[in-house]
Design a protein around this motif. Structure first.
Motif, mmCIF file in Angstrom:
data_model
loop_
_atom_site.group_PDB
_atom_site.id
_atom_site.type_symbol
_atom_site.label_atom_id
_atom_site.label_comp_id
_atom_site.label_asym_id
_atom_site.label_seq_id
_atom_site.Cartn_x
_atom_site.Cartn_y
_atom_site.Cartn_z
ATOM 1 N N UNK A 13 0.821 -1.207 0.000
ATOM 2 C CA UNK A 13 0.000 0.000 0.000
ATOM 3 C C UNK A 13 0.861 1.266 0.000
ATOM 4 N N UNK A 14 1.875 1.289 0.836
ATOM 5 C CA UNK A 14 2.738 2.466 0.913
ATOM 6 C C UNK A 14 3.533 2.654 -0.372
ATOM 7 N N UNK A 15 4.051 1.563 -0.914
ATOM 8 C CA UNK A 15 4.820 1.628 -2.155
ATOM 9 C C UNK A 15 3.928 2.094 -3.299
ATOM 10 N N UNK A 20 2.005 5.729 -7.434
ATOM 11 C CA UNK A 20 0.857 6.385 -8.072
ATOM 12 C C UNK A 20 0.933 7.902 -7.947
ATOM 13 N N UNK A 21 1.493 8.394 -6.842
ATOM 14 C CA UNK A 21 1.682 9.833 -6.686
ATOM 15 C C UNK A 21 2.611 10.394 -7.751
ATOM 16 N N UNK A 110 14.515 3.046 -4.765
ATOM 17 C CA UNK A 110 15.696 3.544 -4.057
ATOM 18 C C UNK A 110 15.305 4.100 -2.693
ATOM 19 N N UNK A 111 14.232 4.877 -2.661
ATOM 20 C CA UNK A 111 13.741 5.420 -1.396
ATOM 21 C C UNK A 111 13.311 4.303 -0.445
ATOM 22 N N UNK A 112 12.614 3.316 -0.980
ATOM 23 C CA UNK A 112 12.113 2.220 -0.150
ATOM 24 C C UNK A 112 13.244 1.380 0.434
ATOM 25 N N UNK A 113 14.319 1.232 -0.324
ATOM 26 C CA UNK A 113 15.432 0.381 0.107
ATOM 27 C C UNK A 113 16.533 1.160 0.831
ATOM 28 N N UNK A 114 16.314 2.434 1.066
ATOM 29 C CA UNK A 114 17.356 3.289 1.646
ATOM 30 C C UNK A 114 17.878 2.771 2.988
#
Length: 146
Positions: A13-15, A20-21, A110-114
């Protein structure tokens, strides 16, 4: 610790919200980014293959493809005289949109895996791949369980 179900749903959901944003700024509608990403990787496919790969119902893919065709992102044509199957490929405009979407996906990834090391990120990807594989429908398995 939270359940696997909860963590997978929350991460998805967050990803998705972040993707989508970003994608919403391009004017693409939901479903189109997945199709663009698929066609960027595989160049050409029939509607059934696209639906299966993208985990979208075939009828839904049909309406997504119609909008994409109307927008000039894809073309559909017969291949080898097969009238029952139309093959879908990107136009130049679609190729550019697919590159833009791929860049957006990379940014969100990249942001998610930071917070993960490279090894942890690779392990996570490998484990998620194994999880997806184990969740795929296996007709032989169903027969054995009956």
């Amino acid at each position: 610790m939270e359940s696997l179900h909860y963590l997978l749903m929350k991460a998805h959901s967050m990803f998705s919200r972040k993707v989508l944003g970003e994608v919403g700024k391009t004017g693409l509608t939901p479903g189109q980014p997945k199709v663009l990403e698929f066609l960027l990787q595989y160049q050409e496919a029939d509607q059934k293959t696209i639906a299966a790969y993208c985990e979208i119902e075939p009828a839904t893919v049909g309406s997504i493809l119609l909008r994409m065709e109307d927008s000039g992102l894809i073309v559909r044509r017969q291949k080898n005289g097969n009238r029952r199957s139309l093959y879908v490929s990107l136009t130049d405009k679609g190729y550019q949109a697919a590159l833009q979407v791929a860049d957006m996906f990379r940014t969100v990834e990249t942001d998610a895996l930071a917070g993960l090391s490279a090894d942890e990120a690779a392990t996570l990807q490998a484990l998620l791949f194994k999880l997806c594989t184990s969740l795929q429908t296996n007709p032989e398995r169903k027969k054995e369980q009956s």
